[in-house]
Design a protein around this motif. Structure first.
Motif, PDB file in Angstrom:
ATOM      1  N   MET A 106       0.836  -1.195   0.000  1.00 32.38           N
ATOM      2  CA  MET A 106       0.000   0.000   0.000  1.00 32.38           C
ATOM      3  C   MET A 106       0.871   1.244   0.000  1.00 32.38           C
ATOM      4  N   LYS A 107       0.518   2.161  -0.876  1.00 31.39           N
ATOM      5  CA  LYS A 107       1.250   3.426  -0.940  1.00 31.39           C
ATOM      6  C   LYS A 107       0.533   4.420  -0.035  1.00 31.39           C
ATOM      7  N   GLU A 108       1.188   4.777   1.053  1.00 35.60           N
ATOM      8  CA  GLU A 108       0.590   5.698   2.007  1.00 35.60           C
ATOM      9  C   GLU A 108       0.793   7.140   1.570  1.00 35.60           C
ATOM     10  N   LYS A 109      -0.076   8.000   2.055  1.00 37.15           N
ATOM     11  CA  LYS A 109      -0.049   9.416   1.672  1.00 37.15           C
ATOM     12  C   LYS A 109       1.300  10.038   2.002  1.00 37.15           C
ATOM     13  N   GLY A 110       1.878  10.716   0.997  1.00 38.08           N
ATOM     14  CA  GLY A 110       3.146  11.393   1.197  1.00 38.08           C
ATOM     15  C   GLY A 110       4.369  10.523   0.995  1.00 38.08           C
ATOM     16  N   LYS A 111       4.153   9.228   0.680  1.00 36.62           N
ATOM     17  CA  LYS A 111       5.276   8.320   0.465  1.00 36.62           C
ATOM     18  C   LYS A 111       5.339   7.884  -0.992  1.00 36.62           C
ATOM     19  N   ASP A 112       6.558   7.732  -1.503  1.00 35.56           N
ATOM     20  CA  ASP A 112       6.740   7.332  -2.902  1.00 35.56           C
ATOM     21  C   ASP A 112       6.736   5.814  -3.090  1.00 35.56           C
ATOM     22  N   VAL A 113       7.105   5.106  -2.047  1.00 32.17           N
ATOM     23  CA  VAL A 113       7.239   3.651  -2.157  1.00 32.17           C
ATOM     24  C   VAL A 113       6.092   2.950  -1.431  1.00 32.17           C
ATOM     25  N   ALA A 114       5.517   1.960  -2.085  1.00 35.06           N
ATOM     26  CA  ALA A 114       4.443   1.167  -1.478  1.00 35.06           C
ATOM     27  C   ALA A 114       5.058   0.159  -0.505  1.00 35.06           C
ATOM     28  N   GLU A 115       4.532   0.111   0.702  1.00 31.79           N
ATOM     29  CA  GLU A 115       5.048  -0.785   1.729  1.00 31.79           C
ATOM     30  C   GLU A 115       4.191  -2.049   1.817  1.00 31.79           C
ATOM     31  N   PRO A 116       4.820  -3.213   2.079  1.00 29.55           N
ATOM     32  CA  PRO A 116       4.034  -4.450   2.219  1.00 29.55           C
ATOM     33  C   PRO A 116       3.172  -4.407   3.474  1.00 29.55           C
ATOM     34  N   LYS A 117       1.915  -4.828   3.328  1.00 26.98           N
ATOM     35  CA  LYS A 117       0.973  -4.784   4.444  1.00 26.98           C
ATOM     36  C   LYS A 117       0.356  -6.144   4.768  1.00 26.98           C
ATOM     37  N   ALA A 118       0.399  -7.066   3.812  1.00 26.51           N
ATOM     38  CA  ALA A 118      -0.197  -8.388   4.026  1.00 26.51           C
ATOM     39  C   ALA A 118       0.368  -9.363   2.998  1.00 26.51           C
ATOM     40  N   PHE A 119       0.348 -10.652   3.349  1.00 24.66           N
ATOM     41  CA  PHE A 119       0.808 -11.644   2.368  1.00 24.66           C
ATOM     42  C   PHE A 119       0.114 -12.978   2.588  1.00 24.66           C
ATOM     43  N   ALA A 120       0.085 -13.764   1.522  1.00 30.17           N
ATOM     44  CA  ALA A 120      -0.376 -15.151   1.584  1.00 30.17           C
ATOM     45  C   ALA A 120       0.766 -16.038   1.111  1.00 30.17           C
ATOM     46  N   HIS A 121       1.036 -17.082   1.867  1.00 27.08           N
ATOM     47  CA  HIS A 121       1.982 -18.119   1.457  1.00 27.08           C
ATOM     48  C   HIS A 121       1.136 -19.320   1.059  1.00 27.08           C
ATOM     49  N   PHE A 122       1.282 -19.773  -0.185  1.00 31.06           N
ATOM     50  CA  PHE A 122       0.476 -20.895  -0.653  1.00 31.06           C
ATOM     51  C   PHE A 122       1.327 -21.876  -1.440  1.00 31.06           C
ATOM     52  N   ARG A 123       0.787 -23.060  -1.619  1.00 27.93           N
ATOM     53  CA  ARG A 123       1.439 -24.081  -2.438  1.00 27.93           C
ATOM     54  C   ARG A 123       0.374 -24.837  -3.213  1.00 27.93           C
ATOM     55  N   PHE A 124       0.777 -25.469  -4.282  1.00 24.51           N
ATOM     56  CA  PHE A 124      -0.120 -26.335  -5.046  1.00 24.51           C
ATOM     57  C   PHE A 124       0.132 -27.770  -4.599  1.00 24.51           C
ATOM     58  N   GLU A 125      -0.872 -28.396  -4.008  1.00 24.03           N
ATOM     59  CA  GLU A 125      -0.717 -29.737  -3.464  1.00 24.03           C
ATOM     60  C   GLU A 125      -1.966 -30.566  -3.740  1.00 24.03           C
ATOM     61  N   VAL A 126      -1.837 -31.879  -3.625  1.00 23.62           N
ATOM     62  CA  VAL A 126      -2.994 -32.769  -3.659  1.00 23.62           C
ATOM     63  C   VAL A 126      -3.465 -32.903  -2.218  1.00 23.62           C
ATOM     64  N   ASP A 127      -4.718 -32.513  -1.951  1.00 22.12           N
ATOM     65  CA  ASP A 127      -5.199 -32.456  -0.577  1.00 22.12           C
ATOM     66  C   ASP A 127      -5.662 -33.816  -0.052  1.00 22.12           C
ATOM     67  N   ASP A 128      -6.255 -33.824   1.140  1.00 21.97           N
ATOM     68  CA  ASP A 128      -6.670 -35.075   1.780  1.00 21.97           C
ATOM     69  C   ASP A 128      -7.817 -35.773   1.058  1.00 21.97           C
ATOM     70  N   ASP A 129      -8.455 -35.065   0.126  1.00 23.95           N
ATOM     71  CA  ASP A 129      -9.506 -35.679  -0.694  1.00 23.95           C
ATOM     72  C   ASP A 129      -8.947 -36.141  -2.039  1.00 23.95           C
ATOM     73  N   ASP A 130      -7.600 -36.153  -2.138  1.00 18.74           N
ATOM     74  CA  ASP A 130      -6.909 -36.547  -3.377  1.00 18.74           C
ATOM     75  C   ASP A 130      -7.279 -35.650  -4.545  1.00 18.74           C
ATOM     76  N   VAL A 131      -7.441 -34.363  -4.250  1.00 17.97           N
ATOM     77  CA  VAL A 131      -7.777 -33.367  -5.276  1.00 17.97           C
ATOM     78  C   VAL A 131      -6.694 -32.293  -5.300  1.00 17.97           C
ATOM     79  N   ALA A 132      -6.218 -31.930  -6.500  1.00 16.96           N
ATOM     80  CA  ALA A 132      -5.226 -30.865  -6.638  1.00 16.96           C
ATOM     81  C   ALA A 132      -5.825 -29.550  -6.133  1.00 16.96           C
ATOM     82  N   SER A 133      -5.115 -28.901  -5.220  1.00 16.16           N
ATOM     83  CA  SER A 133      -5.663 -27.741  -4.530  1.00 16.16           C
ATOM     84  C   SER A 133      -4.641 -26.628  -4.379  1.00 16.16           C
ATOM     85  N   VAL A 134      -5.151 -25.442  -4.068  1.00 21.43           N
ATOM     86  CA  VAL A 134      -4.313 -24.339  -3.594  1.00 21.43           C
ATOM     87  C   VAL A 134      -4.359 -24.433  -2.073  1.00 21.43           C
ATOM     88  N   TYR A 135      -3.232 -24.733  -1.453  1.00 25.83           N
ATOM     89  CA  TYR A 135      -3.198 -24.885   0.004  1.00 25.83           C
ATOM     90  C   TYR A 135      -2.576 -23.631   0.611  1.00 25.83           C
TER      91      TYR A 135
END
Length: 209
Positions: A106-135
């Protein structure tokens, strides 16, 4: 035999997804912001979304440290009340060869650089139902940005990535004591499954996409 064939197809889907380049992930994720602007008529130009198809693509060490530090700030106390906090294990998890990330800046007022505010860490895996998923392994938002909608934006971006790759499920693990997170995921369509071991401190959630 038919069941094994289906499992093989899901494994292949997961492997194909893991080979998708950063540019595709980023284009797909940012489509979430574009559609939100069309739907809500709100100006979201102060938000930027960056994707990394692997940990190695994160060039700034400070960004890697921010991810770990934010996770620790948000989760350490809750972990210590259940199965304990292990700094080394959490760093290994974030450094996993299959780890992928979406970061909202997010680029805050008066700042030139956008700062990180949130993230998601994910992987592509076959889940417990044997289905390819975004985990989803982590969904972390700065305390100053809680209830701002950034968590929902990140989840929608990850879901859009999954749909674009032809995957059928989103899945994640949440601590039973994390009532706020459980309520959030329920609100956006995630259902608790019975896949977690008996007596576990966590539940596994799933959503069809």
């Amino acid at each position: 035999e038919e069941e094994e064939e289906e499992e093989g197809k899901e494994e292949k889907k997961s492997a194909v997804a893991n080979a998708v380049p950063r540019a595709w992930l980023e284009t797909t994720a940012n489509e979430t912001l574009r559609l939100m602007m069309m739907d809500t008529k709100e100006t979201l130009s102060f938000l930027e979304m960056t994707c990394y198809a692997s940990r190695e693509e994160i060039e700034e060490e400070s960004e890697r440290e921010w991810m770990y530090a934010l996770t620790e700030r948000n989760m350490r106390k809750m972990y210590e009340q259940t199965w304990g906090w292990n700094s080394l294990e959490k760093r290994r998890e974030l450094n996993h060869q299959c780890a992928k990330f979406v970061v909202v800046r997010m680029k805050e007022k008066g700042k030139d650089v956008a700062e990180p505010k949130a993230f998601a860490h994910f992987r592509f895996e076959v889940d417990d139902d044997d289905v390819a998923s975004v985990y989803i392994y982590e969904l972390q938002v700065e305390q100053t940005m809680k209830r701002s909608g950034l968590g929902k934006v990140l989840m929608q971006a990850c879901e859009r990535i999954g749909v674009g790759l032809g995957l059928k499920h989103m899945a994640l693990t949440v601590l039973k004591t994390n009532e706020g997170a459980r309520a959030f995921y329920a609100k956006i369509g995630y259902e608790e499954t019975d896949h977690a071991p008996a007596g576990a401190h966590y539940v596994i959630l799933r959503k069809r996409i």
